[in-house]
Design a protein around this motif. Structure first.
Motif, PDB file in Angstrom:
ATOM      1  N   TYR A 116     -10.092  15.599  -0.341  1.00 50.14           N
ATOM      2  CA  TYR A 116     -11.100  16.582  -0.757  1.00 50.14           C
ATOM      3  C   TYR A 116     -10.455  17.646  -1.625  1.00 50.14           C
ATOM      4  CZ  TYR A 116     -13.134  13.812   2.827  1.00 50.14           C
ATOM      5  OH  TYR A 116     -13.545  12.720   3.541  1.00 50.14           O
TER       6      TYR A 116
ATOM      7  N   HIS B  21      -9.177   3.679  -3.690  1.00 47.85           N
ATOM      8  CA  HIS B  21     -10.528   3.782  -3.151  1.00 47.85           C
ATOM      9  C   HIS B  21     -10.989   2.469  -2.542  1.00 47.85           C
ATOM     10  CE1 HIS B  21     -10.528   7.413  -5.665  1.00 47.85           C
ATOM     11  NE2 HIS B  21     -11.318   7.873  -4.725  1.00 47.85           N
TER      12      HIS B  21
ATOM     13  N   HIS C 294      -9.924  16.119  -5.022  1.00 49.60           N
ATOM     14  CA  HIS C 294     -11.192  16.033  -5.767  1.00 49.60           C
ATOM     15  C   HIS C 294     -11.593  17.390  -6.330  1.00 49.60           C
ATOM     16  CE1 HIS C 294     -12.497  12.025  -3.650  1.00 49.60           C
ATOM     17  NE2 HIS C 294     -11.556  11.857  -4.550  1.00 49.60           N
TER      18      HIS C 294
ATOM     19  N   LYS D 259      -2.992   6.365   7.483  1.00 54.05           N
ATOM     20  CA  LYS D 259      -2.151   5.397   6.793  1.00 54.05           C
ATOM     21  C   LYS D 259      -0.770   5.363   7.425  1.00 54.05           C
ATOM     22  CE  LYS D 259      -3.087   6.910   2.639  1.00 54.05           C
ATOM     23  NZ  LYS D 259      -3.949   8.088   2.485  1.00 54.05           N
TER      24      LYS D 259
ATOM     25  N   SER E  97     -20.327  12.065  -8.859  1.00 51.60           N
ATOM     26  CA  SER E  97     -20.067  11.170  -7.739  1.00 51.60           C
ATOM     27  C   SER E  97     -19.011  11.774  -6.808  1.00 51.60           C
ATOM     28  CB  SER E  97     -19.621   9.836  -8.311  1.00 51.60           C
ATOM     29  OG  SER E  97     -19.229   8.974  -7.313  1.00 51.60           O
ATOM     30  N   LEU E  98     -18.007  12.320  -7.441  1.00 52.53           N
ATOM     31  CA  LEU E  98     -16.905  12.933  -6.712  1.00 52.53           C
ATOM     32  C   LEU E  98     -17.376  14.076  -5.806  1.00 52.53           C
ATOM     33  CD1 LEU E  98     -13.968  12.281  -8.099  1.00 52.53           C
ATOM     34  CD2 LEU E  98     -14.041  14.646  -8.592  1.00 52.53           C
TER      35      LEU E  98
ATOM     36  N   ARG F  15     -12.792   5.326   9.746  1.00 52.33           N
ATOM     37  CA  ARG F  15     -12.592   6.083   8.509  1.00 52.33           C
ATOM     38  C   ARG F  15     -13.090   7.531   8.612  1.00 52.33           C
ATOM     39  NH1 ARG F  15      -9.478   6.625   4.513  1.00 52.33           N
ATOM     40  NH2 ARG F  15      -8.910   4.462   4.899  1.00 52.33           N
TER      41      ARG F  15
ATOM     42  N   TYR G 139       0.822  -1.212   0.000  1.00 49.57           N
ATOM     43  CA  TYR G 139       0.000   0.000   0.000  1.00 49.57           C
ATOM     44  C   TYR G 139       0.855   1.261   0.000  1.00 49.57           C
ATOM     45  CZ  TYR G 139      -3.538   3.317   1.671  1.00 49.57           C
ATOM     46  OH  TYR G 139      -4.387   4.390   1.805  1.00 49.57           O
TER      47      TYR G 139
HETATM   48  C1  HEM Z   1     -10.659   9.403 -11.288  1.00 51.03           C
HETATM   49  C2  HEM Z   1     -11.262   9.895 -10.300  1.00 51.03           C
HETATM   50  C3  HEM Z   1     -10.751   9.953  -8.902  1.00 51.03           C
HETATM   51  C4  HEM Z   1      -9.489  10.121  -8.433  1.00 51.03           C
HETATM   52  C5  HEM Z   1      -8.209  10.241  -9.218  1.00 51.03           C
HETATM   53  C6  HEM Z   1      -9.552  10.150  -7.008  1.00 51.03           C
HETATM   54  C7  HEM Z   1      -8.470  10.279  -6.174  1.00 51.03           C
HETATM   55  C8  HEM Z   1      -8.509  10.081  -4.838  1.00 51.03           C
HETATM   56  C9  HEM Z   1      -7.369   9.958  -4.007  1.00 51.03           C
HETATM   57  C10 HEM Z   1      -5.937  10.013  -4.482  1.00 51.03           C
HETATM   58  C11 HEM Z   1      -7.797   9.769  -2.745  1.00 51.03           C
HETATM   59  C12 HEM Z   1      -6.927   9.599  -1.528  1.00 51.03           C
HETATM   60  C13 HEM Z   1      -6.864   8.173  -1.190  1.00 51.03           C
HETATM   61  C14 HEM Z   1      -6.039   7.919   0.005  1.00 51.03           C
HETATM   62  O1  HEM Z   1      -5.574   8.876   0.647  1.00 51.03           O
HETATM   63  O2  HEM Z   1      -5.817   6.756   0.294  1.00 51.03           O
HETATM   64  C15 HEM Z   1      -9.205   9.754  -2.755  1.00 51.03           C
HETATM   65  C16 HEM Z   1      -9.999   9.564  -1.654  1.00 51.03           C
HETATM   66  C17 HEM Z   1     -11.354   9.439  -1.709  1.00 51.03           C
HETATM   67  N1  HEM Z   1     -12.131   9.489  -2.836  1.00 51.03           N
HETATM   68 FE1  HEM Z   1     -11.504   9.783  -4.706  1.00 51.03          FE
HETATM   69  N2  HEM Z   1     -10.846  10.014  -6.617  1.00 51.03           N
HETATM   70  C18 HEM Z   1     -11.598   9.865  -7.754  1.00 51.03           C
HETATM   71  C19 HEM Z   1     -12.930   9.647  -7.822  1.00 51.03           C
HETATM   72  C20 HEM Z   1     -13.744   9.467  -6.729  1.00 51.03           C
HETATM   73  C21 HEM Z   1     -15.133   9.208  -6.794  1.00 51.03           C
HETATM   74  C22 HEM Z   1     -15.936   9.063  -8.072  1.00 51.03           C
HETATM   75  C23 HEM Z   1     -15.565   9.120  -5.528  1.00 51.03           C
HETATM   76  C24 HEM Z   1     -16.994   8.905  -5.070  1.00 51.03           C
HETATM   77  C25 HEM Z   1     -17.554   7.850  -4.891  1.00 51.03           C
HETATM   78  C26 HEM Z   1     -14.444   9.294  -4.647  1.00 51.03           C
HETATM   79  C27 HEM Z   1     -14.489   9.228  -3.266  1.00 51.03           C
HETATM   80  C28 HEM Z   1     -13.412   9.290  -2.452  1.00 51.03           C
HETATM   81  C29 HEM Z   1     -13.454   9.141  -1.026  1.00 51.03           C
HETATM   82  C30 HEM Z   1     -14.686   8.922  -0.200  1.00 51.03           C
HETATM   83  C31 HEM Z   1     -12.163   9.243  -0.568  1.00 51.03           C
HETATM   84  C32 HEM Z   1     -11.682   9.109   0.853  1.00 51.03           C
HETATM   85  C33 HEM Z   1     -11.739  10.344   1.622  1.00 51.03           C
HETATM   86  C34 HEM Z   1     -11.148  10.160   2.980  1.00 51.03           C
HETATM   87  O3  HEM Z   1     -10.267   9.336   3.180  1.00 51.03           O
HETATM   88  O4  HEM Z   1     -11.573  10.898   3.873  1.00 51.03           O
HETATM   89  N3  HEM Z   1     -13.348   9.515  -5.412  1.00 51.03           N
HETATM   90  N4  HEM Z   1      -9.632   9.958  -4.061  1.00 51.03           N
END
Ligand code: HEM
Lengths: 396, 547
Positions: free
Chosen positions: B223, A355, B226, B517, B144-145, B44, A304
Motif C-alpha cells: 500500500y 501480482h 502504491h 512470503k 485501479s491501484l 491473503r 520467487y
Molecule cells: C505498475 C504498477 C504497479 C506496481 C509497480 C505495483 C507494485 C506492487 C508491488 C511491488 C507489490 C508487492 C507485491 C508483493 O509483496 O509480493 C504490490 C502488491 C499489490 N498490488 Fe500492485 N503495483 C502496481 C499496480 C497495481 C494495480 C493496477 C493493482 C490493482 C489491481 C495492484 C494491486 C495490488 C495488490 C492487491 C497487491 C497485494 C497487496 C497485499 O499483498 O496485501 N497493483 N504491487
C-alpha cells in the motif's frame, strides 16, 4: 607486467575457476542419497572456487578501473562482463541461503556464457564521451546489473524447475517450448564458438557500401554469407557473399550484424543437432533424471525470492538512478529512448509477475515460465536494443 | 448491514470469510476466497470482508469491483507493457535522426521503412507515448491501484487488529504449515515460548493458546508503494501546467547577450566562449579505441556563461540595469542553476558566420585589385550598402543556410551556417544593376557580360551554444513519490509477516504457521523453537509435486 595485462589475466582466471566450480557442482548431483556427505564436500569445493573466481573478477574490475580512469561499465564488453559478475554474486548469496548445489550447475554456465559472449565484442578501453562523464554512470549501471543478476537467478531456478517437472515421456507444447529455450542457449554458444574460431584465424574482409547517402566501409570478421546491401568486397582472396542483406534492415553495420546472426544460428544448430544425436532424446529429457533429488518447492521459492530481492534493486538502478542521471545529463529524467522503454517493460513485467503470484495457480510451473520470459526480456534489452534499436545508450 | 456473529462471540461485518477473532471459516462465504474447493485456507487478506467481494448490485459496485480486481490490474499492466514495446519498433518522432533525408514524419517513415513505416505513422505510433490512449492506460492503472488498495487495506488492517491468539481448530489445521503432537509437557511449551521471544516474536496468550507474530508492518508495504506510484502519476499530471514546468531551448552565439526564453524577459544570458575538446589521439590508453572509431572523440562540451537579472528601473523610461547573478562553465552533467531555472549544455554549432566582407573587382583586372569593399553583419544584414567609391549594393536575396533544392536555392535553417547572397551591384551613376550570386566558394554572375565581380575578402566566425532552459517544480514531487515507492517495496519485500500459532489440544499441541512470503525462513524459525522437544516439525501441506 602492466596493469592492463594483470586485468586480463584476472578475468581469464575467474573464467576458468567458474568452469571448474561448475564441474564440482555437477558432481554433487550425480551422487545418490547415500553419498550425501561426499556431495556436501564437492558442493563446498564448488562454492569456494566460485568465491575465489569472483574475487579474481573483482581484481579484473578494479585494475581496469585504475587503468582507464573510469568504472569499466561503459561499453558492451565491460557491461556484459559485469553482468556476469553480478550473476555470480547473486548466486553466491542465494546459495548461502538455500544451499542448493544444482543452482550452481546452471547459474555458473550461464554466467560463463555471458562473459564469453561479452569478450567477443571490442575489448579496448574507450574514452568516455561527455554525457557519460558522471558518477551516476557507475551508480546507475552497477545497480541495474546487480538487479538483473539477481533476477537472472530466478530464471535459473525457473529453468531447473521446468526441466525437473515437465513431463518428458511424450512430446508436447511444453517440451517444445522448453527445448526452444535450451536451443537459444546453444545459439549463444554457437556465436561464441564461431567468433573465436575466425578471430584466431584473423579473418578479415572489408566491404564498401552506402548508408544514408554516404559511402562507408565495414569490416567482416566472419566470412560473408550475407554481404551489406549494395556492397562491394574490397579484400581479395576472401569469400564472396552468397546474398545481400535486405534493404529494410537499417542502421549502422546492419549487414555485418545480420551475417553474425546467420553464423550463430548455423553453428548453434549444428552443435544442438550433434548433442541431440549423441543423447538420442530431447536435451531437457536428458538432464531431467539428474534433478530427481531436488524439491520443486525449493526451486519455486528461490524463483520467487530472487524476484522479490531483485525487483527493488532493479527499480532503484534501472528507473530511479537512471532518471536522476538523465535529469542531470540530458535535462530530462525520462525521454522514451528505446533503452529506457525496455527498462520500463522489464519493470512492468516483473510487477505483473509479483501480482500474479498473489493468486493461487500461478505458483510453480507458471511462475517458472514467467521467470524464463523475464530473463528473455532482460537479454533482449541488453542485446537487441543495444545492437539494433540503439538509441542514446548505444554501446556498440 | 448484515452482521455475522461467530460462535466465539465476535461480530463480523458482512462478507467476512474467516472470523476476524478466531479464524473459524464462515460457512456461507467460503466461495469468496475459493476455500470451498481446497484444504488450505486462502490467507491473503486473512479472510476479511472486502467491499468488492461483498456487493455487486449498483453500477458503483460494479465499477469498484472491476477496478479492484488484481486480474484487471495485471491485464492493464500487460497491455501497457506491450504498447510500450511497440513504440520502440521504429524511432519515435523526436528521435528521427538528424541526418535523415526528410525529418518530416509523413515522409520519413514511409521513405525509410517502407509500407510498415507508413502504417506505423498512420496509426500514430510515431507519437505513441503522448497519445491519448497510452495516457488513458496509465490513468486506468492509477485508478485501479487506488481502488484496489483501498478495497483491501482497511479490512486487512481491521482483521489483523482484531485477531485473537485463540483460534478455531479448523483455522489451524487448514494452514499451509501444520503439525500435530499428541503429548507435550508444560516445560516444552515454555521452552518454545521463550525461544519465540528470543527470535523477537511478539507473543500473546489466551487460555493457553499462543500467537507469535512478527513483521506485521511488512503487510503495509504494497500500500505504501502504491501511494508512491500515485504521487508520481500526480506529478506527471502537474507537469502539464506551465507554472510548474517550463521547457525552452535557446541558441546563444559567442559574445552575444540575449534574453532567456521562458523567463518572461527577466533573465539574460551571455555566452563568453564555447569550447569543444577531444581526446588526445596519442593517449596510450585510448589510442586503439579512438582509431577504431575514426578519431575525434569529444571529451568536453562547455559554455562559459554569465547570467544577468534585469533590475526594475526606478524611473520609467530609464535604462534597466543588469545584475550579474551567476557565472559558470556549463558542461554536460554540470548544468547551471539559478533562481529555480536550470541551463543545460544541449547542442552546439561550430564556426557559424558572424560577418562577411565582400570586395568589388573589375572583371577584366587580372590582379584583382579591389575597387571597394563592404561588410555584411549576418545578425542583421542591411538591405543596401553604399560604398565610398560610389558603388551601391542591394541585397536581393539572403540564404543563411544555403542549399540547392532541385535547382532552386533555399535556406535549410535560419542560422548563418552557409550564407549565400544575391546582390544587385549599381556601379557609380548607373541605373541598371548587375546581378551577382555569392556564397562560400561560389561566385556566379547572372550574365557573362558583368563588368564587375564580387568576392569574399574576409569573414568572422563564432561558435553557438544550444542550451535547454528548464524550470521544473514537479521534480521534488517525483522524488518523493519514488522514495515512497522504494520504502514501500523494501518494506514489503525485505521483511516478512510471520505468525506461528500454538494450539493446545488434549494432552498435546497443534502448531501452525503462516507467512506472506519466504516460507523457507519461517520453517527455519520453527525448527529452532522445537529443537530438543517432542513437538513434531510442521509439514508443508502444499507440495507442488503432488499437485
Ligand atoms: C505498475 C504498477 C504497479 C506496481 C509497480 C505495483 C507494485 C506492487 C508491488 C511491488 C507489490 C508487492 C507485491 C508483493 O509483496 O509480493 C504490490 C502488491 C499489490 N498490488 Fe500492485 N503495483 C502496481 C499496480 C497495481 C494495480 C493496477 C493493482 C490493482 C489491481 C495492484 C494491486 C495490488 C495488490 C492487491 C497487491 C497485494 C497487496 C497485499 O499483498 O496485501 N497493483 N504491487
Amino acid at each position: 607486467m602492466d596493469l592492463l595485462t594483470i586485468s586480463s589475466i584476472a578475468l581469464y582466471t575467474a573464467f576458468v575457476l567458474y568452469l571448474v566450480a561448475t564441474g564440482f557442482f555437477g558432481a554433487t548431483i550425480k551422487d545418490k542419497q547415500s553419498d550425501k556427505r561426499k556431495g556436501n564436500i564437492s558442493g563446498k569445493i564448488g562454492i569456494t572456487l566460485t568465491i575465489i573466481g569472483f574475487i579474481a573478477q573483482l581484481v579484473y574490475f578494479i585494475t581496469r578501473w585504475i587503468v582507464s580512469g573510469h568504472a569499466p561499465v561503459s561499453n558492451l564488453f565491460e557491461f556484459m562482463t559485469f553482468l556476469g559478475m553480478c550473476m555470480v554474486l547473486a548466486f553466491i548469496i542465494i546459495y548461502f541461503i538455500y544451499k542448493l548445489s544444482a543452482l550452481g550447475l546452471f547459474a555458473l554456465p550461464i554466467a560463463l556464457i555471458i562473459i564469453a559472449y561479452a569478450s567477443m565484442f571490442p575489448t579496448e578501453i574507450s574514452p568516455l564521451v561527455p554525457s557519460l562523464q558522471s558518477h551516476w554512470l557507475y551508480i546507475h549501471v552497477t545497480t541495474v546489473s546487480l538487479g538483473q543478476g539477481i533476477l537472472a537467478i530466478s530464471f535459473v531456478a525457473g529453468l531447473i524447475y521446468l526441466i525437473r517437472q515437465i513431463d518428458q515421456s511424450v512430446k508436447s507444447k511444453k517440451t517444445t517450448w522448453l527445448e526452444t529455450v535450451l536451443y537459444t542457449i546453444f545459439l549463444f554458444i554457437g556465436f561464441i564458438v564461431i567468433t573465436s574460431t575466425f578471430n584466431l584465424m584473423d579473418y578479415n574482409a572489408t566491404f564498401e557500401y552506402t548508408e544514408q547517402n554516404a559511402t562507408t566501409t565495414t569490416e567482416y570478421h566472419l566470412p560473408a554469407i550475407a554481404g551489406p546491401n549494395d556492397g562491394t568486397l574490397l579484400t581479395e582472396d576472401t569469400m564472396q557473399p552468397l546474398f545481400e542483406t535486405p534493404e529494410w534492415m537499417q542502421g549502422a553495420d546492419a549487414g555485418r550484424k545480420f551475417n553474425t546472426v546467420i553464423w550463430s544460428v548455423i553453428t548453434g544448430s549444428i552443435l544442438y543437432g550433434l548433442v541431440r544425436l549423441i543423447l538420442r532424446k530431447r536435451v531437457g529429457a536428458a538432464i531431467q533424471p539428474m534433478l530427481k533429488n531436488i524439491k520443486p518447492d525449493v526451486l519455486d521459492e528461490i524463483n520467487y525470492r530472487s524476484v522479490t530481492i531483485g525487483f527493488p534493486v532493479f527499480t532503484l538502478g534501472g528507473l530511479i538512478f537512471a532518471a536522476i542521471w538523465a535529469q542531470i545529463a540530458w535535462d530530462r529524467f525520462w525521454g522514451w529512448d528505446p533503452k529506457e522503454v525496455w527498462a520500463l517493460v522489464t519493470w512492468f513485467f516483473y510487477a505483473a509477475y509479483l501480482h500474479l503470484r498473489l493468486s493461487r495457480g500461478w505458483h510453480g510451473e507458471k511462475s517458472a515460465w514467467l521467470a524464463v520470459a523475464g530473463f528473455g526480456i532482460i537479454m533482449f534489452n541488453l542485446i537487441v536494443v543495444n545492437l539494433v534499436l540503439a538509441g542514446l545508450h548505444s554501446y556498440a | 448491514m448484515k452482521k455475522i456473529k461467530c460462535e466465539c462471540g465476535h461480530v463480523n461485518p458482512e462478507g467476512t470469510v474467516l472470523c476476524e477473532a478466531c479464524g473459524k471459516p464462515i460457512e456461507e462465504n467460503q466461495h469468496i476466497d475459493g476455500n470451498d474447493k481446497r484444504k488450505l485456507l486462502n490467507m491473503r487478506y486473512d479472510g476479511s470482508a472486502r467491499r468488492s467481494q461483498t456487493y455487486n448490485k449498483s453500477i458503483i459496485d460494479k465499477t469498484w469491483n472491476f477496478f479492484s480486481s488484481v486480474k484487471v490490474g495485471v491485464w492493464l499492466i500487460v497491455i501497457t507493457l506491450i504498447a510500450s514495446a511497440i513504440g520502440t519498433i521504429f524511432p519515435q518522432e523526436m528521435y528521427i535522426p538528424a541526418d535523415a533525408e526528410s525529418r518530416d514524419p509523413s515522409i520519413f517513415y514511409a521513405e525509410r521503412y517502407g509500407l510498415l513505416g507508413q502504417i506505423y505513422y498512420q496509426l500514430g505510433l510515431h507519437n505513441l507515448y503522448g497519445s491519448w490512449w497510452y495516457m488513458t492506460l496509465i490513468a486506468l492503472i492509477g485508478i485501479s491501484l487506488v481502488i484496489c488498495s483501498i478495497d483491501r487495506v482497511v479490512p486487512l488492517y481491521k482483521a489483523l487488529k482484531r485477531q485473537k491468539p485463540k483460534r478455531h481448530e479448523t483455522f489451524i489445521n487448514r494452514q499451509r504449515l501444520y503439525s500435530e503432537t499428541k503429548s507435550v509437557t508444560k516445560e516444552e511449551k515454555e521452552k518454545m515460548v521463550n525461544r519465540l521471544k528470543q527470535l523477537r516474536y511478539r507473543v500473546s496468550e489466551q487460555d493457553g493458546h499462543i500467537l507469535a507474530e512478527k513483521g506485521r508492518f511488512s503487510r503495509w508495504g504494497p500500500y505504501v508503494n502504491h501511494i508512491g506510484l500515485i504521487i508520481i502519476l500526480l506529478a506527471a499530471i502537474l507537469r502539464f501546467s506551465s507554472v510548474l514546468y517550463i521547457d525552452e531551448y535557446v541558441w546563444v552565439r559567442e559574445g552575444e547577450q540575449i534574453v532567456i526564453p521562458g523567463t518572461g524577459g527577466e533573465y539574460l544570458i551571455e555566452n563568453k566562449d564555447f569550447i569543444l575538446e577531444t581526446y588526445d589521439e596519442n593517449d596510450e590508453r585510448f589510442q586503439e579505441s579512438i582509431m577504431q572509431q575514426g578519431g575525434m572523440i569529444p571529451s568536453n562540451f562547455q559554455t562559459n556563461a554569465i547570467v544577468y537579472k534585469q533590475q526594475e528601473a526606478d524611473v520609467t523610461g530609464a535604462e534597466s540595469e543588469l545584475e550579474k547573478i551567476a557565472e559558470q562553465e556549463i558542461r554536460m552533467n554540470e548544468p547551471l542553476k539559478f533562481d529555480g531555472y536550470t541551463l543545460y549544455q544541449a547542442g552546439y554549432q561550430l564556426d557559424e558566420f558572424k560577418s562577411m566582407t565582400f570586395g568589388i573587382y573589375d572583371t577584366e583586372d587580372e590582379d584583382e585589385e579591389g575597387l571597394g569593399s563592404f561588410t555584411v553583419d549576418l545578425t542583421s544584414p542591411e538591405s543596401t550598402y553604399e560604398l565610398d567609391n560610389g558603388f551601391t549594393v542591394n541585397v536581393d536575396k539572403y540564404y543563411p543556410d544555403y542549399y540547392m533544392d532541385d535547382g532552386v536555392p533555399r535556406s535549410e535553417t535560419n542560422y548563418p551556417r552557409n550564407p549565400a547572397f544575391v546582390f544587385s551591384v549599381y556601379p557609380p551613376e548607373t541605373e541598371t544593376p548587375e546581378i551577382s550570386f555569392v556564397g562560400i566558394g561560389r561566385n556566379i554572375p547572372a550574365t557573362e557580360e558583368n563588368d564587375y565581380t564580387l568576392g569574399l575578402e574576409d569573414f568572422q566566425v563564432r561558435d553557438v551554444s544550444g542550451l535547454t532552459v528548464r524550470r521544473d517544480y514537479t521534480l521534488p514531487l517525483f522524488g518523493i513519490g519514488a522514495a515512497i515507492f522504494m520504502i514501500g517495496v523494501t518494506q514489503g519485500m525485505y521483511w516478512y509477516h510471520r505468525r506461528i500459532w500454538i494450539h493446545p489440544k488434549d494432552e498435546g499441541v497443534l502448531v501452525a504457521a503462516h507467512t506472506n512470503k519466504n516460507w523457507f525462513g519461517v520453517r527455519k524459525d520453527i525448527e529452532k523453537i522445537i529443537e530438543d522437544t517432542n513437538v513434531n516439525m510442521v509439514e508443508d501441506q502444499q507440495e507442488l509435486d503432488k499437485k
